[in-house]
Design an enzyme around this catalytic site. Structure first.
Site, PDB file in Angstrom:
ATOM      1  N   ALA A   1     -19.004 -50.069  48.681  1.00 48.10           N
ATOM      2  CA  ALA A   1     -18.652 -51.110  47.555  1.00 48.10           C
ATOM      3  C   ALA A   1     -17.630 -50.256  46.649  1.00 48.10           C
ATOM      4  O   ALA A   1     -16.706 -50.848  46.174  1.00 48.10           O
ATOM      5  CB  ALA A   1     -19.913 -51.842  46.634  1.00 48.10           C
TER       6      ALA A   1
ATOM      7  N   GLU B   1     -20.989 -47.713  38.626  1.00 47.06           N
ATOM      8  CA  GLU B   1     -20.024 -46.712  38.720  1.00 47.06           C
ATOM      9  C   GLU B   1     -19.743 -45.838  37.452  1.00 47.06           C
ATOM     10  O   GLU B   1     -19.597 -44.675  37.339  1.00 47.06           O
ATOM     11  CB  GLU B   1     -18.546 -46.964  39.503  1.00 47.06           C
TER      12      GLU B   1
ATOM     13  N   GLU C   1     -28.950 -42.118  42.130  1.00 49.69           N
ATOM     14  CA  GLU C   1     -28.509 -43.586  42.435  1.00 49.69           C
ATOM     15  C   GLU C   1     -29.537 -44.613  41.993  1.00 49.69           C
ATOM     16  O   GLU C   1     -29.233 -45.775  41.748  1.00 49.69           O
ATOM     17  CB  GLU C   1     -28.507 -43.682  44.014  1.00 49.69           C
TER      18      GLU C   1
ATOM     19  N   ASN D   1     -15.914 -41.334  41.798  1.00 50.80           N
ATOM     20  CA  ASN D   1     -15.162 -40.192  41.628  1.00 50.80           C
ATOM     21  C   ASN D   1     -14.833 -40.043  40.199  1.00 50.80           C
ATOM     22  O   ASN D   1     -14.206 -41.090  39.522  1.00 50.80           O
ATOM     23  CB  ASN D   1     -13.905 -40.284  42.158  1.00 50.80           C
TER      24      ASN D   1
ATOM     25  N   MET E   1     -16.980 -46.186  44.862  1.00 52.81           N
ATOM     26  CA  MET E   1     -17.411 -44.555  44.654  1.00 52.81           C
ATOM     27  C   MET E   1     -17.027 -44.131  43.279  1.00 52.81           C
ATOM     28  O   MET E   1     -15.673 -44.271  42.877  1.00 52.81           O
ATOM     29  CB  MET E   1     -16.854 -43.680  45.953  1.00 52.81           C
TER      30      MET E   1
ATOM     31  N   HIS F   1     -22.449 -43.495  36.559  1.00 55.85           N
ATOM     32  CA  HIS F   1     -22.015 -42.412  37.359  1.00 55.85           C
ATOM     33  C   HIS F   1     -21.320 -41.451  36.491  1.00 55.85           C
ATOM     34  O   HIS F   1     -21.275 -40.040  36.837  1.00 55.85           O
ATOM     35  CB  HIS F   1     -21.703 -42.513  38.642  1.00 55.85           C
TER      36      HIS F   1
HETATM   37 ZN    ZN Z   1     -24.306 -44.748  42.936  1.00 53.08          ZN
END
Ligand code: ZN
Length: 1012
Positions: free
Chosen positions: A414, A451, A473, A418, A416, A454
């Protein structure tokens, strides 16, 4: 500019090498204007801007180490190893110091392109030294350094200078990487990851003192995806060296590494190239130490045609234009980071921009038509709010100067995370408010919340190794709900929807004997993709939520170890180890005592759907599973429920005194379903609970009402509870005005429906469900056409409840619902104006396609092609799978493999949705087996997609014949996806077993109940 010219006119490898070699030996590196000289070592530009950025980053890190205490403390509590901002690990298996390696006998498989220049003269001596080394490894029972699952730890990369040229006209790229290496233990071997690339040249030089280190030979070792540089002499401890590699590779037409995809603009196909490195695909884009522990700084330059733009984690520092229409973008140096969240892209997207209060520039890049339409504005706006939210929650500012969100048409995930350049598949970030449902809005919102989380938890604080993925996660998944509550305070996501979408969902998976612990041992690269599964995400989130609840949310946020709520001292680490290292979860059974009123017996056992299933770990019977369970419990009577008490259950069976437990009262366990376990009761207590729900359900909380429904259906499915209990529970739903219990019921009914939908008595079940739904369906009615109404303003709870009830009514065949859907579709076709309310469009399309003739299918197919709004495209495609017409379903299955028609990641959904359709289940199953080679080649490496496909196609197979077919298919097929297939076999076996043992019991009760 100098670099590009040299790269453009790069001479053949050998002469350049000789020249450089000479220059290096003469100690004149600094004077030789060769590419090696300029590129050696990190040479950050000392412009003011750079210093400013750098200072800010250093400051950011200092603050973050202190303030991320909360998060790291949780990590410590959970007994996992997290790395704080780049501290490297110790304890290398020391590779031998002297000697060299060559000779045919030692040539490992996969060797064969030695890009350095082999030094022939020393062969004799080297061969002898090499034998010594080999003996040494054997004596220590060690594999050679390149054959070990993890990189040998004698080297550490400090900085990468990476220069890339992307050739979009033939989808190739060339690169030159210069890695500054620190030597921790002397060794002649440089072992780093490199996969699927052609290496043209390799050079090693000492950084401080001029002088090269001769390369004896180099080789690839494909089993571990590494490239090995064997040197003539050892690299010395505490010194820093420079490794330069020139290479080229393809911009692949797949989903991982540095890959391409395309979209159509004004009838013209346009291409873009983007990266997906997590978990182990950076090695396809440049030679690197591709393990999360090897944090380094990166300075990236990308050269491309000026008609494209390039993006990376950091902002562009300078762009150098050439006369021939090429440009090189030099990006600022990154802070210390792991390779897996490094990223870049070459595309001709446009963007919109916003700035947070703290000055972070956020841009959303997408196809020009989507940007023009404003499809990215929603994501951009919430991103700004969310950065502010996280900065406040973590008490750490966002650490980079910018954040770009990139919407790409094709992506294996879905999204990432970065760092500074998060990549999203279009369907999870673009949103046209005028044609999107609440559900779609929720999907988009939660992916973005995830995201962004993260950017702190994952990018700033990174797991040392992949077995701890579940923590990053799980945390981000849990925060999807917390963050969405911040954006939409009335939606109660964390308290409510978390249950159905995470807890109930993952307990389905984790109730299989073939499940696995949330913390999984990862030995080799091929195992790494395996850890990114729903167990890691959802069970991780459920465990973190359980922890947050029994610690208290504020304590959890502070990350302090205090357990004021617990009467006895509980060792949190020990508790959490049991939950993270053991697979599965317990079912607690609470039995009232016949003779003594106040005493109850609480026992625990591992919950499994199929008690006949072979345990995955034969050395451990189900009996040896034991958890320390924070069981919250309350007692109630017709009008009142007590406050909750917590009982720590740590034995197989325990007696407890419940003081306020009256004779007519009931017991309720797992208050608000904060715990990751199921609760079963004696039948008497179940009856009392059902009575309570029927008389006055509001005495029991919304989340417990949903929890009772989910527990009852699943306990019955596994044979712990008579089949009629869950069906009796849902009778109270006619009075239920809250969304969550309906949602829980709808989700729990779904697998039961799939078990029955091809049986001859299906209509009895169907009839029963319709009766439970009818009155609420009448009460709520259909939504008005809300084209002009902003979704966010709409009442989420009410609209979602209405949607759920309409979905149940239409899918179980409520006549009014069917007529309404048909009328709306006919109106659309005749007027060519789509007046179907947004929130129920998918239901209407699907119902229309299943009821009406082929023309409707063709009409939807045509709309699927013509629409450019991604949310609409998705539901149109899924509607096509609802047809009863097997020819159309077959046609659709075949079309799904054409990438020009159906995007790669959507093809999986088409096949899975056809499998859910009782008329298409066998077609999808057959198609899957016939096309497995193609499908596996397409998705095999992106294991997550492959396992989604395997389970989606097989999960509702439920006859003996299908089970046989599945087993035969697995036998005839070798390798890969083994985990998914063993799970599939267990699921189908459990389905078959349920049919054999319980189907008749269910129908018997239904028949009786319907005649009353
Ligand atoms: Zn994740």
């Amino acid at each position: 500019m100098a670099l590009e010219e040299k790269r453009e006119k790069r001479p053949p490898v050998t002469p350049m090498m000789i020249e450089e070699e000479a220059a290096l030996r003469n100690g004149s590196r600094g004077l030789t204007p060769g590419p090696w000289a300029e590129a050696a070592g990190p040479r950050p530009r000392t412009t003011e801007r750079h210093i400013a950025v750098h200072k800010r980053l250093v400051l950011g890190f200092a603050v973050s180490i202190l303030a991320l205490l909360a998060v790291t403390m949780i990590a410590v509590l959970l007994s996992v190893r997290f790395e704080e901002c780049g501290a490297a690990a110790d304890g290398p298996p020391r590779a031998s110091g002297n000697g060299s390696l060559s000779g045919a006998a030692r040539q490992p498989p996969g060797a064969g392109q030695p890009p350095g220049q082999p030094e022939e003269e020393a062969r004799g001596v080297e061969a002898a030294e090499e034998e010594e080394e080999e003996e040494e490894w054997q004596r220590r029972q060690e594999l050679p350094p390149w054959a070990r699952p993890r990189l040998p730890r004698h080297l550490r990369p400090l900085h990468y200078n990476l220069m890339l040229s992307a050739f979009m006209e033939n989808f190739t790229f060339s690169g030159e990487v210069n890695v500054q290496l620190e030597v921790r233990n002397a060794s002649r071997y440089i072992v780093l990851h490199a996969h699927r690339m052609h290496i043209e040249a390799v050079r090693v030089a000492e950084d401080k003192l001029a002088g090269g280190v001769r390369v004896a030979r180099t080789f690839f070792y494909p089993q571990t995806q590494v490239f090995v540089v064997v040197l003539n002499r050892s690299l010395e401890v505490q010194r820093s060296y420079n490794l330069k590699i020139i290479y080229n590779a393809l911009i692949e037409n797949e989903l991982l590494g540095f890959f391409r995809s395309s979209y159509v603009l004004h009838g013209e196909r346009r291409f873009l190239a983007v990266t997906q490195f997590s978990p182990t695909h950076a090695r396809k884009a440049f030679p690197c130490f591709d393990e999360p522990i090897y944090k380094a700084t990166f300075k990236i330059s990308i050269r491309h045609q000026a008609t494209f733009l390039s993006l990376s984690n950091m902002p562009v520092e300078t762009s150098v234009f050439e006369e021939d229409g090429w440009v090189t973008d030099h990006f600022s140096q990154t802070p210390l980071m792991s390779t897996y969240y490094l990223a870049w892209a070459v595309c001709n997207f446009t963007y919109r921009e916003t700035v947070t209060k703290s000055g972070v520039v956020v841009r959303l890049y997408a196809r020009p038509d989507a940007i023009r339409r404003g499809s990215g504005d929603y994501a951009l706006n919430i991103t700004r709010s969310l950065i502010e939210f996280y900065e406040d929650y973590f008490k750490v500012p966002y650490s980079l100067p910018k954040l770009d969100l990139l919407a790409v048409p094709k992506h294996p995930y879905a999204a990432m995370e970065n760092w500074g350049l998060s990549v999203f598949v279009e369907q999870r970030i673009l949103l046209d408010p005028s044609i999107s449902s609440i559900l779609y809005l929720l999907d988009v919102t939660m992916v973005i919340v995830h995201e962004l989380c993260h950017q702190w938890f994952g990018d700033l604080v990174t797991p040392v190794w992949w077995e701890d993925v579940w923590l990053k996660e799980g945390f981000a998944h849990y925060f999807e709900f917390v963050g969405t509550d911040y954006l939409y305070p009335g939606w109660n996501m964390e308290k409510q929807r978390f249950l159905t979408d995470v807890l109930h969902e993952v307990m389905l998976l984790d109730g299989l004997a073939s499940s696995h612990p949330v913390s999984q041992e990862v030995q080799q690269a091929t195992d790494i993709d395996r850890v990114f599964d729903w167990i890691a995400y959802k069970k991780g989130a459920a465990l973190i939520r359980m922890l947050a609840n029994f610690m208290g949310h504020s304590v959890f946020q502070m990350g302090l170890q205090a357990l004021k709520r617990v009467g006895k001292s509980v060792n949190i680490q020990e508790v959490m180890d049991q939950w993270t290292l053991q697979m599965g979860y317990p079912v607690i059974t609470i039995l009232g005592n016949e003779t003594t009123d106040n005493i109850i017996v609480i026992s625990q056992e591992r919950f499994v759907y199929d008690s006949d299933a072979k345990p995955k770990d034969p050395s451990r019977g189900d009996n040896s599973y034991l958890w320390q369970i924070p069981l919250t419990i309350a007692v109630g009577n017709t009008s009142h429920i007590s406050s909750e008490a917590i009982i720590w259950v740590s034995n197989k069976s325990e007696h407890h005194r419940i003081p306020a437990f009256e004779e007519a009262g009931w017991l309720l366990g797992n208050i608000n379903q904060t715990g990751y376990f199921r609760v079963n009761y004696d039948i008497r207590n179940w009856r009392l609970l059902i009575n309570q729900l029927t008389r006055n359900h509001e005495v029991i909380s919304v989340s417990n009402r949903a929890g009772l429904i989910d527990d009852a259906f699943n306990l019955a499915r596994a044979g712990y509870l008579p089949q009629n209990i869950p069906l009796e529970i849902i009778r109270y739903l006619s009075e239920e005005k809250d969304f969550l219990p309906w949602h829980a019921a709808s989700r729990a009914l779904y697998p039961l429906d799939k078990l029955l939908d091809r049986t001859e008595n299906y209509n009895i079940f169907n009839e029963y469900i319709l009766r439970q739904v009818a009155s609420m369906y009448l009460k709520l009615g259909w939504p008005m056409n809300n084209l002009n109404k902003s979704l966010v303003q709409a009442s989420y709870q009410h609209e979602e409840l209405r949607r759920e009830v309409i979905m149940l009514a239409c899918s179980f065949g409520n006549k009014h619902c069917h007529q309404q859907a048909a009328t709306l579709i006919s109106d659309w076709i005749s007027s060519n104006r789509n007046r179907i309310p947004l929130n129920v469009r998918d239901i209407v399309y699907c119902t229309g396609v299943s009821l009406m003739d082929e023309d409707v299918w063709e009409f939807i197919w045509m709309k699927f092609h013509s629409t450019t709004a991604v949310s609409e495209k998705k539901i149109l495609l899924e509607a096509l799978t609802c047809s009863d017409d097997r020819n159309l379903l077959n046609r659709l299955l075949n079309l799904s493999l054409n990438s020009e028609v159906v995007l790669d990641q959507d093809a999986i959904d088409v096949i899975i949705h056809v499998a859910r359709n009782p008329h298409g289940r066998d077609l999808a199953w057959k198609f899957f087996r016939e096309k497995w080679k193609i499908l596996n080649a397409r998705y095999g490496e992106a294991l997550f997609m492959n396992s989604k496909l395997v389970s989606g196609v097989t999960e509702f197979l439920n006859t003996e014949g299908e089970l046989r077919e599945l087993k035969n298919f697995i036998k005839s097929y070798e390798g890969g996806a083994a985990v998914s297939f063993s799970r599939a076999v267990e699921t189908v076996e459990a389905n078959v077993r349920w049919q054999r043992l319980y189907k008749e019991e269910l129908f018997h009760w239904l028949r009786k109940s319907l005649t009353h």
